[in-house]
Structure formats: C-alpha cells, structure tokens
Design an enzyme around this catalytic site. Structure first.
Site, short mmCIF file in Angstrom:
data_model
loop_
_atom_site.label_atom_id
_atom_site.label_comp_id
_atom_site.label_asym_id
_atom_site.label_seq_id
_atom_site.Cartn_x
_atom_site.Cartn_y
_atom_site.Cartn_z
N CYS B 10 0.79 -1.22 0.00
CA CYS B 10 0.00 0.00 0.00
C CYS B 10 0.83 1.28 0.00
O CYS B 10 2.00 1.30 0.39
CB CYS B 10 -0.89 0.08 1.24
SG CYS B 10 -2.04 -1.27 1.40
N GLY B 38 1.22 0.19 -5.14
CA GLY B 38 0.00 -0.62 -5.20
C GLY B 38 -0.79 -0.28 -6.43
O GLY B 38 -1.09 0.89 -6.65
N ASN B 116 -1.24 1.42 5.59
CA ASN B 116 -0.25 0.58 4.94
C ASN B 116 0.42 -0.24 6.02
O ASN B 116 0.88 0.31 7.03
CB ASN B 116 0.81 1.45 4.24
CG ASN B 116 1.99 0.62 3.76
OD1 ASN B 116 1.83 -0.55 3.41
ND2 ASN B 116 3.17 1.23 3.77
N GLY B 117 0.46 -1.55 5.80
CA GLY B 117 1.14 -2.38 6.77
C GLY B 117 0.34 -3.60 7.14
O GLY B 117 -0.61 -3.96 6.45
N TYR B 258 14.00 -1.90 -2.81
CA TYR B 258 13.14 -1.93 -3.98
C TYR B 258 11.87 -1.08 -3.92
O TYR B 258 11.49 -0.46 -4.91
CB TYR B 258 12.75 -3.38 -4.29
CG TYR B 258 11.73 -3.52 -5.37
CD1 TYR B 258 12.06 -3.22 -6.69
CD2 TYR B 258 10.43 -3.91 -5.09
CE1 TYR B 258 11.12 -3.32 -7.70
CE2 TYR B 258 9.48 -4.01 -6.10
CZ TYR B 258 9.84 -3.71 -7.40
OH TYR B 258 8.91 -3.81 -8.39
#
Lengths: 457, 457, 457, 457
Positions: B10, B38, B116-117, B258
């Site tokens: 996310c 995402g 996010n997570g 990345y």
C-alpha cells in the site's frame, strides 16, 4: 504525454504466416512494440488465406493498443495474414474515421492498407479520384493511397503490379503495407524517408516500421526494405520488385534522433549507436566545467552516456520518471503546469545538490519543459546547468509525415541560441552541428530538411 | 507486471488544507506519485471542515489511480481535508470490499482511514470486536484498525487520544492516516517498519508514505513521522504525541532495496544513495573480468552505477524497456512466456555483442525472469553474464505487510547460491552480504527478517 | 421515469436450492421480475452450503439488474443459497454504500441481508449500536437491522432465534431475508405492511416480495409469509415461528393501487382484481356522459377496464407507450418538459378525435403529467376529459418505506378537488372513496395512513 | 427481444431547422421514437449550413439510441441540418461498418445518407461502381446508394438532380434522406413500399419514416412523401420533384400489421385503425364459443379489441408484460426457454381461470412463442384457447428490406393450418384472409408478396 516533443505519426506492421492462424496476437504484440510511434488510435485487419476470399476482419479504435483490443477480439480474429497500425494525429483529425487499417472491397477482391508517412501530392491524386466518384470517408492521405491502388488494380494483373504503378506516381515519404486475401505487399518510398524492415520467424514473414517489432514477436530482422522496393509475400515465399529503386536517398534523421527505439536497427545503423555518437560529437568543443553529465529520460539518456564518455565527465541518473503518468491521466490546469512536469519527472536531490551539470536532451521544441526542468534542478541545489541538445535547432516544417507545431511555436524559429538559453534559464546551451549527423549514421544519405530547409523533393 | 518482484501492499496520503477546497486533486496527484506501491485498487475520501459534520465523500475502485477517478469525481469531491490509498493485494483478496479508505459513521461523528502495513495481532483484536458486535465487511486488517479506533473513541476525549490508545495495543508494522471531519491524524508503528513522512505546502499539511508524494503536490518534506509518533493536524496547526516513541526501531530494509522511489528520502536516507551504496558494496570482492556493468531496469540501474564506480568497469544501458506494457496488457500464454519478458525488456545488441557483462538486479524471487534475461543476452552475443544482486537471498516470509510468494516458490529457499547460478544460467552469482546493509543506510536500525529470520517482534 | 408516481423503495428475493449450484441465475431472473420495485441499484449475495463456511460472494452496483450483472458475474457466483435486492432511493442517498445486500462477517459466521421497508425506530437502535462500537458504512436502516441481528446472534442459539429477538424490538414495516451460510431466514413485520411470499420449485424454496418473482423462476406460490412470521429454510425443509404473529394487521393499500405487478397475488388478493374492482367502484356515481373509457398506461389500464364494465361505456386503448424511454434516456430540459411526456406517451388520434373521454389513472402526485396528458388529448381533438383516480387524494407521508415527495409538492395537500381539476384542465375529477378499499381487497385490514392520517403504529 | 417476430430493418429521420443549432437533440428524440424499427445500431450526422462547407459531424455505434449517444455527443454536435438512423440487421452483418449514416466527402462537397429498404439491383450497380474504382467499406446497399448519388452528382447541377437521376435506376423499396451541407433531400421509392413522411415545426422541416417521430419532436405531419417523389428542403423552404411519381403503387402491408407504431398515420391510414379493422375482419366467421378475447402484447392488443367489438365477446387484458427485459438481458439457455417467454409475459391467473379464450396475435413466424403462451394459459386454467392471427400465413421472402427467417424456419411454409394448430396446441386457429387487407387499408394498393408471392417488381 506532456513532454515537449516532435511526434511521429504512425507505425505499421504486417505478417504472413504459413503455420499460424493466430496472427492477431502477433500483430497485437508487434503494435505494442511500435506504440511509441503513435498513441491515439490502433487497428488491425486479419484474413485467412484458406478462408473465403475477401473475408477481412477489422477492428480499430481510439486509444492505446491495450485499450483498443480485448482478448475476445484477438480470439475472434483468426487468420494467417494481417496488418496493424498505430497512429498519432494532430488534435483536429483525431477521429475514428482516420484510424487505420483502411479495409475495402473492390472489383478484384478486398484489401486492408496501413501506411506511415505523408503523400505530398495526395490532394492532386484525391481530386482525380473524386472526379472518378471515389468519395472519401476520411481526411487521411492513406485513404488516397488505398483508392489509388484500387484504381490501378483494375488494369493490373496483380496487387503487387498495382502497388508498383501507384509507387510511380506517389510523392513524399511512405511505408505502406497492403494485405490482400492471399498476399502481403509492402512498399517503401524511393527516397527511403520512412523506415520499413522485413523479418522472418521460421517460415513466416514480417514487415514492420522497426526491427524491434519483428523481434517482439520472436522474429529476426532479415534486412531493410530498400528505398523504392516492393516486397510481395505469398505462400510461395518472398518476391522483390526493385524497379523503383536506385535514385537519390534521404533517410529521416529524426528516426535516429528521437522516433525509433534504441534497440532498433534502421538501414544498417543501430539507433542506440547513432544517439551515443551524437552525444560524443556534442562533446568535441566547449565542454564546460562540470561535475556530472545527465540525460532527460528516456530519449536523452544514450546521448548523455556518449557525451560522458567523450568528455570524461561522469554520467549520472538524476531523474526519477513516473511511468504511471499516461494518456488518460487528468492533466493539471495551466496554472498548475509546473506540477505537470513534476509529476512525470522528479529530481534525485542527493546527487544534484551543489553539482555543475551538463544536461543532454535530444531536442527542444517549445522550450517550456526544459525551462521547468532547469528550475527544478536549480531548486534542488544544482550550481550550473549546461544544456546540450543532440540535434540542431528545429526550424522548418516536415512534409513527410511528422507532426510539427506551427512555426511560431518553435522556440528556435524566432530566437537565437543565446535568447533560447536565456528563456530556458540554462548556463550555457549548445546544439549538435548538422555536419555531425555523419558521425551518427556513418555517412548515410539523410533528409535533414527540418534543420536546413533542404527538402529532398 | 510480469517481472519477478516482491510487492509492497500500500501507499497512503493525507492532506489538510487551510485555503483549498480542491484537495481531491492533490490526493489524485499524491496517489499517482505513490502508484508504484500498489496497482490493484485506489480510493480517496474527502471532507470539508466547514461543511456539515460527518459529510465524508468516498470514491474507490479496482485498478490504477487514472482508471478509478474521473475528472467529474475530482470536481464533485470538494473539501479541504482528505485521505487516499493505493493498494496491491494477493489475488485472493483482490476485491472491492477490501479497497480503502474505510469510511464510517460512528458515535462521535465520522472518519475515513487509510493504512499501509500489517497488524500482526489483528485476529485477536477482531475476535474481541466481533464479540462486541462489530461485524466486518472486509477481510482487511485495516477494518480491524478502524473499528479499534471507533471503540476507543467512545471513551476518549478526541480522535487523537483514541488513536494513541489503539497504538498501544497494535502489533506489527503500520502507517495509518485518519481523516475525521475536522482533523487529520497520522500514526506510525513504534518500530518504524512502515514509512510515513510529513510535509508542508504554505499553510497546508501533508502526510504520505514517501516524500516524493509530498513533492508531487508542490509541498516540501518537513521530516519523517517518528516511529510511534502520532501527528494531529487541525486548523490550528500540527501537534505531536510521542508517548509511544522511544523503543527499539526496525525500519524495513526493502523500502531501500526496492519499494520506495529513488527520489524519496526515508528516515533521513535518500533511497537513491542507499541503492548506489549497495552497488558499491557488491563490488568489494570477487569482481569478475568484465567489459561493462549494466542494471535491470528500472530498479537495478542505480546499484549498477554504484558497482561501476566502485569496480571501475564502465556502466552501460543495455536494455530498452517498453513503457506501454502495463496492467491491462493481454499476457502471452505460458508457452509464450519468453515473449512476455521480451515485450517488456529488449536488448541493445550493438552494445552487448562480444561483451563480458556484470548484470545487477535488486533481488531474485522466483528466478524465471533473470533466466530469460540471461538467455536473451547470450543470444545477443554476450560472452559472459555475471549476476550481482544488491540484496541477500530472500528466504523468510514478511509479517508486516509485504506480499511474498509461498516459500516453495522462492528460488533461494530450496537452492544454494551455486544451484541458483546454474538455474538462471549465470557465469557467476553473488548476493549482497547482510552486513553491508549498514553501508546502505548508515547504521539505521533495520528489520531484515526476510533475510535472517530475525523478526523485531 | 418521468411519470409522476409514488415510489416503492425495494424488492427482495431469496432462494435455497437442494439441487442447483446456480441460484445466481434464479436471483437474476427473480430480480428482473421485481425490477419495477426499484431501479437505482441492484445486488445479490450467494453462498454454497457445501462450500467453506462464511464464503459469501456479493456483487452490487448502481443501475438496473441487466446493467449491474454480467454473464461472467452469474457464472462466477456459484452457490445454492442466496439473496437479491433491487432498490429505489431518493436522490440524496442514491449511493453505492446504501446498495444491498449487506454482507458481513460476524462472530458466529457470516450473513447477507436484504430488506424492503422502513424501521421507524432505526435511529434509536442505531444510537445503541453506535455506543457498542458498531460503526455504519451507510445511512440505510437495513444496516441497522443487520447489526441488530449480529448483536442478538451472539446471545442466541441460531440465526432464526436472533431474527426473532430482533423482530420483537423493530417498529415499522419490513420484509427481510437473511442468508447465512447454511440457512435462509425471512421475516415479515407483524402488521404485514410489507409483502413477502414463500414459494416452492421442486425441493427448492423461494422467498420474494411478490408471487410474480417466484413464478418467474419456475416456482409456485405456496402462501404469503404471515405478518410477524419467521420462516427458516434449511436442507431439512421449511420451519415457521409464529410467536410474533396474531396482532393487528395493516397491509399497505398502495401495493394494490400501484406498486405490485398485476399478475401478483398478495395476501390472498390478486392485484389485478383489486384494481379492476377499484375501477368498478369509481363508476358507482357521477358517471359522466362519455363515449369511451381509457386508462393511463400501464398502471391505469386495469382500473379503466373495471370502470368500463361497471359504467357500460366502452374501453379503448388511446395511448402509444414508447418502451425505449428508460433510465438512461437523456431527458429534455425543463422548457422541453412537454416533449418528455410526449416521448413516453403519445395519442392514438383517430380514436380520440371528437370523443368524450373518461380517463382513469391510479393516482395524482404532483399533477404535471396529468396536465400534459390532458393538453395532448385536447390537441388531438378530445371534446371532454373526465378524470377518475382509482385511489383517494394522497395527503400524508409514509413512514414505512415508500418514497413520497415533500408535502408542498403534493397537489392534493394544498388544493381541493376542484382546484386540482382546474389545474390539470380536466372537465371533471373524482377520486376513489376510502370506504371503497374494501371492495378492492375484500375487507383485508389495511394501512391507509397516506390517505387518512391513521397510522397503524 | 425473444418474441417471435419479423423484423423491419431501419428507421430514418432528417431535419432542417432555420432557427435551431441543436438539431442533434431533435434527431435523438426522433430516433427514440423510431427505435422499434431497429435496435442494433444507431447513428446521426449533423451539419451547420452557416458553418464551413463540408463540415459534417457523425457519431454512430452498436446498440440502442440511448446507449450510442451521450449528452456530450449531443452538445458537441451543433448544427441546424442533420439525419439519423436506427438499424436492425441479421446477425451476420451486425457490424459497425454497416451502421448509418454513410457520411462522405466527394467532388462537390459532402453528404450524409440514411436509408431504409432494400435496393434489389444493388449488386448490379455495385459492380459498375467497382469498375469505376468505388471501393466499398461495408456490405450495405446503402453504401451503393450513396456512391450512386456521388457519381451522378458529378454530372448534375444539384444534389436533388443527382438524387432524381439515381431514383430512375434504383429498383426495390427505399426511403432515403440525404443531408448535404446546405440541403436536405428525401426520396421514396416509386412503388411506395417504404414509408416516408414530411412534417413541419414552425419554420423547420422534418422527414421521417413515421409520423410519430415528427410528433415526438413537436412537429406536425404535413403529408406522406409520394411514392417516387423527391423532396428538397433548403433555407428557402420545400420543393417537390414528382417526375418519378405516377406509376403503380404497392405499400408494404406489414407496416400496418406489425412494424409501424399504433399512433402513426401512413399514407393516409392510421395504423391503429388498420389493426382494429383486421381484428374485426377476423370475427366475421367461425367465431368460437368463448368468454373473453385477449391480445398478445403489445402488437396483438388493438386487433383483439377489434375482434371483441365485432364478435361481442368481451376484451380482457390477460398478460403482464415485463418492460425491463430488453436487449442486454442475459438470456436463459435453451433448456430454460420457457423461462424466457415467461420472463417477458406472464398470465393474470384470476382472469384466465376456467375461461374459454380467443387469443389474437398479429403473426406467427416460427410458432415457438405461441406454443409457450398457450401452455402457460392452460396451466393457468384456461379451458380453451382459440388463436386468431390478424394476417395471413407468412410464406415467402421479402426482397424489399424486411428480415425474414429462412423458409425452413417459417412454420407456415411446411405446415398446413391444422398442423400448425396442433403444433402450437391451440383449440382452433384462423388467419386473416388476404382479401381482408382492403378492410384494413381502405383499398390502398399494397405489396402482399410475403403472403401471396406476387412481387410488385
């Protein structure tokens, strides 16, 4: 895209397979590989040489290749022969009527035609056609070309003979592929302005604007179609008619500067190598005191590497490019223009800070984007930005199928190099010299009219 | 995309503007800048602090930001406070019910939450919630988080107090932004696994997963939200609650390897610089005899430049990347898999021919893509291909919100380095050492569990 | 549609099949048969009693049944148990969040709920729910109902027991169907305001708002669900809980006047027969001198036939109705309003010319449409137009789930019959007497609050 | 639609306004009024007589009028002259290439043509055109017609002169409207097979297939275009060329039986009255013992009323028709065919039970639908069902633009009346006698070839 570029108008692709009935998929992948040549409409026509005569199926639409064709389309469009097209157009004529292929039924059967280029005597030919009663559905010169073939076909023994007769009367730059129900015929203009290559995949033959498209479908480049050559592919193999060959040549230099893919080989020259050489040539004089060399992505990167090599100044990647900013992106309004460039390109600040930069791009058209980039670089702490352009100032219109803004929008047409430098905010500015083209393309005869007003016809 | 990568799940974005009622546009551009985090669904919620209480407007849908939102949506969604979300998901749960924001009305008003997570104790919390009667519409742990805030809010004096109480019970990695009708509240997990930054644009405040998104809307990064910090933004400005701060830290190393954009700065480290340093570290030993260093675009390019600098072997661009191969592209069937890699990446043959190459990529997950790339390079005439990976072998699952293939699909989990080398067809293969992470991030405390099985919780 | 009508808010459908895994198709056809009850959103949830517990698949969207569901949706949504819903809504709340079914996971599993009606104590229940932490995603009272069931389920031995407990606290009119992974439970409000019928197809059971929907999927009406009855359908068959039955009844008269299909049978009365009887009752006095009786299509036709029979004046079809004017039709602007009625209805001039007409419609809400129709009839040569309305003047709001314009838009609320007659341009106007309802429904206990302000609760 | 009918192929509409630049809206409403004549594609072309010469804008697409045109289209297509078209087609040629209008640029300007009918010598004309080089993009005879006008225009002083020349060589049935940038020209075939009417709205003129479309845009029918007449509308008003008039006439009887709207007046006859008269004629003999007369909606209703009047047996509405079952409805599979009829039509059981019924429909093509209806009626308790068809048995193909199933699908082509009666399960069956057509249309000269094999050309 918002970046300030000259636009190619088209990419063409054709395939004749002996073994596969699913050339629609090959055309799809071939067009994806040519998508950079035109993003406004896409289309393909497919026929089965063993099916009922004249049964060409066509699908075309506005938008990208991936938007126009569905899986169902590809499955439905069976056949072993076909052509495809991607098109860029000026806003006025961005209508479905102008999308290619033009697929027609005529007295001797049917044909589907795709074309890249511009027929400079199209109006003249069209007038004669109209007196004949050949009404036009589009405003495209490709329809003129199609009708011309249709008319010549009545008095010819074969489609390739008709194409040859048409080739004799056409003026301008053109790379054209015609699929008739049993044959694939390609023709390239005698000057060789527009590129066209022929490839092979097992027993299948492929014609395409660039070798990269041949390789995208698993084929190998055999050679370029010669300027003026007519290639005819049937189930018996490939046939060449060189009766129009042998005159003056004038390959479009802009293919090497910007249009073609880095991995394509055009008329014997790798595009990457030409761009690298241009970068090297730029470094022959007036190399500024600088810490790094950088290129505007993606088209300026290779020239920047050439410049770095020749100048000894280290090459760096200093931009992040957002690859999700595409055609359908909702553009910021005019006041937000800076955001527009910023959305597409952003700066790697840790590299740029306190650096003296040589920035390479392949061309400057209006100058707005370059100005924004330099502002962004300075805001990020760049001490100086020396701009080097791997082509000469763009000054004259192209009559052979390249979309150029009107002269008053070309920054070079009303400003000298120093004024441009000031407008874009660069610390220095240098263009490639026209003479350096030879270093790029090893002495290939070129059309450089947009730089020097010397039109080959 | 077909390339073989670990996926972030996310990106989050929030904005509180004092002057603008068109934050929907800012959220749109912010999400475009976070699209790499995402690509399966996107959504935003907007509210007007001067409008009727609780009037949050939400739009969410499957697909890219540019596909989900229309110009009409942005115009219709007026307001000066809002949150947005982009989501990647494993195929099973790629459903609209799981798309964010979660926008709810509850006893004290309304809220919209983006996250996010991964909350590792979500199941436990959910069970308690369900006994309370809090039914779930989705299978997302973000909904667990939303309900937890709702429940704590009943007994709290403010939304930020409720968020703080929730923060105390949550385990895992999370970066979460909540818009209530009058406030924007952000919280970052105490370990700092997930990134969250705070920025400013004039008098407006912005919270976002990456600094690049702050800059995309014309803002400037102020600082990272501290691990465990709760930031509350109101019309009175910004407020910080650090009561959860101060413990152990463990920033996700994969953001530097990345996930994050090259131009972002996370917890004080420029992502570009970390990648460059990784490339340099890779060159400290076992540098092969080679003519050029190249990176797999786009993620391997910066490390390749670092490797080139440290090794003295010249850097080259050897790939053309087709930027038109996106989500909606019709993928070739399995037999045509080679075409799939080929469509996305092709080789600049004139550079590669007869060369000994050091090829850098950031990671190898399954190994298929690297194998195809090496085949393509060898076919193009490369004499040797030495692969260097700017991260250690990926071996263990992530419990904090990163999508990892099941262990039996990870090439490193069942193969030693030499077996991998053989499978991918490389002439040599070397990974980054875990110890070298310090060179990337200057000693920042890291979560490296996916490499060494050492989970911070 | 542009015609001036009171709107029902919903239709519900549920099915439990022992033999078929394709109930999604049955729900599709069932909803098509109920489409007249709601055209703004549609949805269905399907589950497989033999599949993994809690695996309910839901699809909902704005628009007509045929627009929301694709063939792929129906094929993908396999299962033998499911519910469906069509919804009409006032413009404000016409949002996807309010579309049904509400499908949730809760402590004892999962459920999908569809509901027609209005819970008059929903605000009260919602307040308690919110204190419990049950946040709401929608503004729909159906979500209140769903949460109430969820909360009661925690302390109940079965879903039907929970529904029974909820039934005891609900006020208002409701017909609700709940699919849990193994059961289908239907409940009808104790007053019987909202209709709900149960049917059988072989060993499969069906619950639906109208018998016509049962027949549309090849089933047969068994009987109506009794007011207050809870029907539970499992693989063991059908079970009834009548503990809430036995009180006062008050069936909605508007189902018979306008909402329900002519071919449905509700609480023992054929809708067609009720309308025919209303037409006959209208003819008992004050029958004008007239040549023909006609009805406004489609809802006034049956009453017109009843009037014709009772009065002896011949029935005629005098309108052509354009069935292609649907929801997505681009409406004329206000000035073109006349065109709007004209597009939908036009006059058979050869019949109307020089005729004295008795024109029957089921209701007059705002009066605009009737005025336009009378203008059109007069322009076509009608000598007189006597209007007869097969219901009394509509005066009071409905609290049980029917969408009524605000009082100041109701022509009858501020105008006496003679003023209305003048406004619509009729030569005479007569409404049905409230006492005549008994002739329509044979003494069935009715809710007639919208006509007489006598609310059953 | 699933009901078993012969299909008209097209509807045409044209308008020339002196005052309005928004004829696109009129064409939209006109086409909606003609939608029953064709539901597979729709299109319009609009031009501004005061705009630049030859600037015709065209939009066409597959689907219903309301699906093809958006509000944006109508706003964008400004102009005061235009034509529109709705098309039905046999499945094979249901492609966008065949959609109308055909809009072309030719030597004397541009034109847009719409056409209803079939040119029986199109192949012959096409062959000559093709020798001239006039390639065809479609397989439509309308394109033949367009090219013929283009060719004649070269040697003519005006577009209407060209149309007149073309009219002389055409065979078959046709109603055609051509918009040139400054004129609207209509032509009707000399036999008058296809209908075409002319209307007026203030100073604006309208041409349309049916008077109902003229009235839909607020116009009034002036008169029918005479068979063979050429009507030219310019800013100076209306002009008539009757040089092709005066020969034999043969109006298509199927317009009165089924195609046209009940409220249209064609060649002086109200369609409703013709159908009513057919019903009356059917009752002249063999009237069975029966309790009620009913019609299959919608097309059988008027004839049923005529039958009721003539026979003295009371008329009843016995069907509910679901108006939400449209083109995009997901059809049941073959085994579920009964459901398909049932979804569209259901029975009012309380009326049908124990009744002896005379059931009127306008035609029987394959017989399947009638068989299903009779089964449904018997299941609902009908004692007997006597079928009366308000046209003779359909036996021969139509060459003038009506889509007829192949002969072996026509139930009447291989079965005598008694066999048909048995197959459909009727208690008795009677067709209209051909001689009775005179009662329908008052002696109008008719084309009745599909019933008696007597083709007018």
């Amino acid at each position: 895209m918002m970046l300030d570029k000259i636009h190619e108008e088209c990419g063409v692709f054709g395939i004749f397979s002996l073994s596969s009935k699913t050339v629609s998929k090959d055309i799809y992948y071939g067009l994806l590989a040519l998508q950079h040549r035109g993003q406004e409409s896409a289309g393909m026509s497919v026929s089965d040489t063993e099916g009922p005569q004249g049964n060409i199926i066509t699908k075309k639409g506005m938008g990208l290749v991936s938007e126009v064709f569905s899986k169902e389309d590809l499955n439905r469009m069976t056949g072993n022969i076909g052509v495809g097209h991607v098109r860029y157009s000026t806003s006025g004529a961005s209508v479905i009527e102008n999308a290619q292929p033009f697929a027609m039924n005529y007295i001797k059967g049917s044909l589907a035609l795709v074309h890249n280029g511009n027929i400079t005597n199209a109006d003249e030919l069209k007038r004669v056609q109209m007196y004949r009663g050949q009404a036009h559905y589009s405003t495209s010169d490709s329809e003129v070309l199609a009708y011309e073939i249709v008319s010549k076909r009545v008095e010819s023994g074969s489609i390739e003979e008709a194409v040859a007769k048409v080739g004799r009367v056409l003026k301008g730059g053109f790379a054209c592929i015609v699929a008739s129900p049993r044959k694939l015929v390609g023709i390239r203009d005698p000057l060789g302005i527009k590129p066209l290559a022929v490839g092979k995949r097992g027993e299948d033959h492929i014609l395409a604007s660039e070798s990269a498209a041949i390789e995208a479908v698993g084929g190998k480049l055999i050679r370029d179609v010669e300027p003026g050559e007519i290639i005819t592919i049937t189930s018996d193999g490939i046939k060449s008619d060189k009766s129009l060959c042998g005159g003056k040549r004038a390959h479009c230099i802009f293919e090497y500067i910007y249009f073609a893919r880095n991995d394509s080989k055009l008329d014997g020259i790798f595009v990457h190598d030409a761009r690298f050489a241009a970068g090297m040539a730029l470094a022959k004089t007036m190399v500024p005191e600088a810490d790094i060399v950088a290129g505007v992505p993606d088209s300026g990167l290779v020239a920047a590497m050439g410049y770095a090599k020749a100048s000894g100044i280290p090459f760096e990647l200093i931009f992040h490019k957002n690859s999700y900013i595409g055609r359908s992106f909702i553009k910021p309004t005019d006041e937000e223009r800076k955001t527009a460039v910023h959305m597409k390109l952003s700066i790697l600040k840790s590299i740029v800070k306190d650096k003296r930069i040589v920035l390479i791009d392949d061309s400057i058209v209006r100058g707005n984007t370059m100005r924004q980039i330099i502002i962004m670089l300075k805001e990020a702490g760049a001490k100086t930005v020396h701009v080097r352009i791997s082509s000469p100032p763009f000054l004259y219109p192209c009559y052979y199928g390249t979309d150029v803004p009107s002269t008053n929008q070309l920054i070079a047409s009303e400003n000298g190099a120093d004024q441009i430098r000031e407008k874009i905010g660069a610390d220095s500015l240098k263009y490639l010299d026209i003479e350096d083209f030879d270093k790029m393309t090893g002495g290939l005869p070129l059309c450089t009219a947009c730089f020097d007003n010397d039109y080959p016809v």
